[in-house]
Design a protein around this motif. Structure first.
Motif, PDB file in Angstrom:
ATOM      1  N   LYS A  60      27.256  15.053  29.751  1.00 29.70           N
ATOM      2  CA  LYS A  60      27.228  14.389  31.059  1.00 29.70           C
ATOM      3  C   LYS A  60      27.053  15.387  32.191  1.00 29.70           C
ATOM      4  O   LYS A  60      26.315  15.136  33.155  1.00 29.70           O
ATOM      5  CB  LYS A  60      28.533  13.599  31.274  1.00 29.70           C
ATOM      6  CG  LYS A  60      28.631  12.307  30.496  1.00 29.70           C
ATOM      7  CD  LYS A  60      29.927  11.616  30.875  1.00 29.70           C
ATOM      8  CE  LYS A  60      30.052  10.253  30.261  1.00 29.70           C
ATOM      9  NZ  LYS A  60      31.299   9.573  30.681  1.00 29.70           N
ATOM     10  N   MET A  75      25.532  13.347  35.214  1.00 26.32           N
ATOM     11  CA  MET A  75      26.275  12.081  35.198  1.00 26.32           C
ATOM     12  C   MET A  75      27.679  12.283  35.752  1.00 26.32           C
ATOM     13  O   MET A  75      28.134  13.412  35.942  1.00 26.32           O
ATOM     14  CB  MET A  75      26.366  11.528  33.773  1.00 26.32           C
ATOM     15  CG  MET A  75      25.054  11.226  33.107  1.00 26.32           C
ATOM     16  SD  MET A  75      25.344  10.541  31.458  1.00 26.32           S
ATOM     17  CE  MET A  75      23.685  10.485  30.821  1.00 26.32           C
ATOM     18  N   GLU A 120      33.596   8.730  34.881  1.00 25.67           N
ATOM     19  CA  GLU A 120      33.276   7.331  34.614  1.00 25.67           C
ATOM     20  C   GLU A 120      33.041   7.114  33.127  1.00 25.67           C
ATOM     21  O   GLU A 120      32.117   7.683  32.539  1.00 25.67           O
ATOM     22  CB  GLU A 120      32.026   6.921  35.403  1.00 25.67           C
ATOM     23  CG  GLU A 120      31.612   5.477  35.186  1.00 25.67           C
ATOM     24  CD  GLU A 120      32.712   4.500  35.560  1.00 25.67           C
ATOM     25  OE1 GLU A 120      33.336   3.920  34.621  1.00 25.67           O
ATOM     26  OE2 GLU A 120      32.956   4.328  36.772  1.00 25.67           O
ATOM     27  N   GLN A 141      25.670   4.863  31.842  1.00 24.33           N
ATOM     28  CA  GLN A 141      25.099   5.820  32.782  1.00 24.33           C
ATOM     29  C   GLN A 141      23.794   6.381  32.219  1.00 24.33           C
ATOM     30  O   GLN A 141      23.599   6.433  31.005  1.00 24.33           O
ATOM     31  CB  GLN A 141      26.059   6.990  33.035  1.00 24.33           C
ATOM     32  CG  GLN A 141      27.339   6.629  33.741  1.00 24.33           C
ATOM     33  CD  GLN A 141      28.105   7.882  34.150  1.00 24.33           C
ATOM     34  OE1 GLN A 141      27.702   8.636  35.033  1.00 24.33           O
ATOM     35  NE2 GLN A 141      29.226   8.117  33.482  1.00 24.33           N
TER      36      GLN A 141
END
Length: 574
Positions: A249, A254, A258, A263
């Motif tokens: 991520k 990203m 979360e 995503q």
């Protein structure tokens, strides 16, 4: 265990010449390069191109009586390889464990210089050893891929060794409650960085198109999609899923915090000096977030149109369509059928200093300087339809809409085509005729569709027979009858026996099969009457269109693919 013989390096060139593997000219070149009979001879023979590595070690296998074995990392057990021999021993002695059978281990080596350490393995491991000869490059590749990742995983697991099962995030299905603060790894810690880097490197070397990170209750499975087929490659400790996913991520841009929402992100890196774009996606699953990384190779994504797989007449028909000054051209097919490659290759062919090309994508598949690219961002009201309205003020010549998903986008694309622009887009439909009907079902007025649609291309990807191990083949009569090829003249059927290059599958690489429909006057009249797809298809075939199944059959007859592959990709099509 059969002992590895001590090679008589002084006599080896003569034996190679006698076996027809080394020419007289090669002998003369070798005599100038090699002054004393020593083990460096083997490397000189290969590096100077005097004999191929596989031929040389196959010959040595025959001379020693030890079987030769091609190594495919995807067929090896990661845990068995890394737990049987220490990495330092494997690297120093050029030996790896490639299999096991009850109380016996199968070991591959290329070490003819000092075979004593390998011969001592039965005493060190307490098991019988079944010995094989393999190519040095194969052994080095296994050591690099397996032990490189293994050292990173071991280091990471050591750092999370104090974590209890209650500290592990099991995702949405099951949650353990703990009052202690978890002390997990950060995504910037070196072991995690190395582990992710090794995974990416492994995928690049194996020509994978996708990397899957799938969390399970006890472990995380890593799978690679190669030539359209998924292969299990690793099983990682469950405790490492979260830090590895967080690293992915982070480098993909990203939100690490979360975890409840899907995503999208992207990673740009290099492999062998060439840029590689990776499109990443995460989604919440039962035992945590699943991630899929799609590897986009610009050499494949933006290639010459002649390399896509068009038959000669289809290529001419498609060439006429993309040279049109205005109109709507659709590329259709299911997910993973190569639509993006066709569109990007088409835009590359159209890209000149005289044309303004603008794309609207969700997400942008590959960032390039060739076009003006716009990313859809619904949160700030940048959608396909709203972007299309503003693009018209940007003086475009060619517009590419990533996908027509709804009535508003369809109508906006048609309005752009009506105002004198060439508009390219995609639809998720099975064939050309059903694509036209799909737009009508979306609410597009028949007269507008008939006046703007210039052509539709449907496509699928078929695996190509491996040239390294291809052989002439006569398929069973029942298979030919099922494929509709019984009695067809002029066919040259081929299949792959399976080799190192294709990992024993008989296929290496993929090519596209197309169905190109030009909107002729008769098809245009049928569209204006909202005719059913069956009538549109019949008229298009009468006007010269060949169906997907027909073009797939031509690739079978040319020996590019097999009847089974043809049937797999055209199932349910006429």
């Amino acid at each position: 265990m059969r002992s590895i013989p001590r090679l008589d390096f002084a006599a080896l060139p003569g034996r190679l010449e006698a076996a027809g593997l080394l020419s007289r000219q090669g002998m003369e070149r070798l005599s100038r390069l090699w002054q004393s009979p020593d083990p460096s001879l083997l490397g000189i023979l290969v590096s100077r191109g005097l004999v191929s590595e596989e031929a040389l070690y196959t010959f040595l296998s025959q001379q020693s009586g030890i079987p030769f074995r091609n190594l495919d990392p995807l067929e090896l057990d990661y845990e068995l390889v890394t737990s049987s021999l220490p990495g330092a021993f494997a690297q120093r002695n050029h030996a790896v464990v490639v299999g096991s059978n009850e109380d016996r281990l199968m070991v591959a080596t290329c070490n003819f210089t000092d075979p004593r350490p390998v011969e001592d393995l039965p005493h060190l491991l307490g098991k019988e050893i079944e010995l094989y000869i393999s190519r040095p490059t194969d052994i080095a590749k296994v050591i690099r891929q397996f032990y490189g990742l293994h050292s990173s995983i071991v280091a990471a697991a050591r750092e999370v060794g104090t974590m209890s099962d209650e500290d592990v995030d099991l995702g949405n299905l099951e949650r353990y409650v703990s009052s202690e603060t978890p002390g997990g790894l950060e995504p910037t810690d070196r072991p995690i960085v190395n582990a992710v880097n090794h995974l990416l490197q492994y995928a690049f070397e194996e020509r994978a198109s996708d990397i899957h990170l799938e969390p399970h209750r006890e472990h995380t499975v890593v799978r690679l999609r190669i030539d359209g087929v998924l292969h299990n490659v690793y099983s990682l400790p469950r405790k490492l899923h979260l830090p590895i996913l967080s690293r992915v991520k982070m480098i993909a841009g990203m939100n690490i915090a979360e975890k409840r929402r899907p995503q999208d992100g992207r990673i740009r890196t290099h492999f062998e000096g060439k840029p590689v774009e990776i499109r990443s996606s995460t989604i919440p699953a039962a035992f945590g977030e699943k991630a899929v990384l799609r590897i986009l190779d610009p050499g494949i994504l933006m290639q010459d149109l002649s390399g896509l797989g068009f038959e000669e007449d289809e290529s001419g028909r498609y060439g006429r369509l993309v040279k049109s000054a205005m109109g709507l051209l659709l590329v259709t097919g299911p997910t993973g059928s190569g639509k993006t490659t066709t569109l990007y290759s088409t835009l590359t062919a159209l890209s000149t200093t005289e044309k303004n090309i603008t794309t609207i994508e969700d997400p942008i598949e590959f960032v390039t300087d060739e076009f003006n690219q716009i990313a859809v961002q619904p949160a700030i009201d940048v959608t396909f339809s709203t972007a299309l309205r503003h693009i018209l003020r940007q003086d475009p010549d060619v517009i590419m809409v990533g996908e027509i998903r709804d009535q508003e986008t369809a109508r906006s694309a048609i309005r752009c085509a009506l105002t004198g622009h060439l508009v390219l887009s995609t639809l998720h439909t099975n064939d050309t005729a059903s694509s036209a009907v799909r737009l009508l079902d979306m609410g597009v007025e028949p007269f507008l569709l008939a006046s703007t649609l210039i052509g539709i291309v449907a496509q699928r990807l078929v695996r190509v027979v491996c040239d390294e191990c291809a052989e002439v083949w006569e398929p069973p009569a029942a298979l030919l009858a099922t494929a509709g090829l019984a009695g067809v003249q002029g066919c040259s059927f081929r299949r792959g026996r399976g080799c190192r290059a294709c990992r024993g599958t008989g296929f290496k690489g993929r090519t596209a099969v197309f169905e190109v429909m030009e909107v002729t006057d008769r098809v245009r009249d049928a569209l204006s009457r909202s005719a059913p797809s069956g009538e549109i298809r019949r008229l298009a075939v009468e006007d010269g269109m060949r169906t997907l199944r027909s073009n797939a059959a031509r690739k079978v007859c040319s020996g590019a693919t097999t009847p089974g592959e043809m049937m797999a990709v055209t199932m349910g099509l006429e």
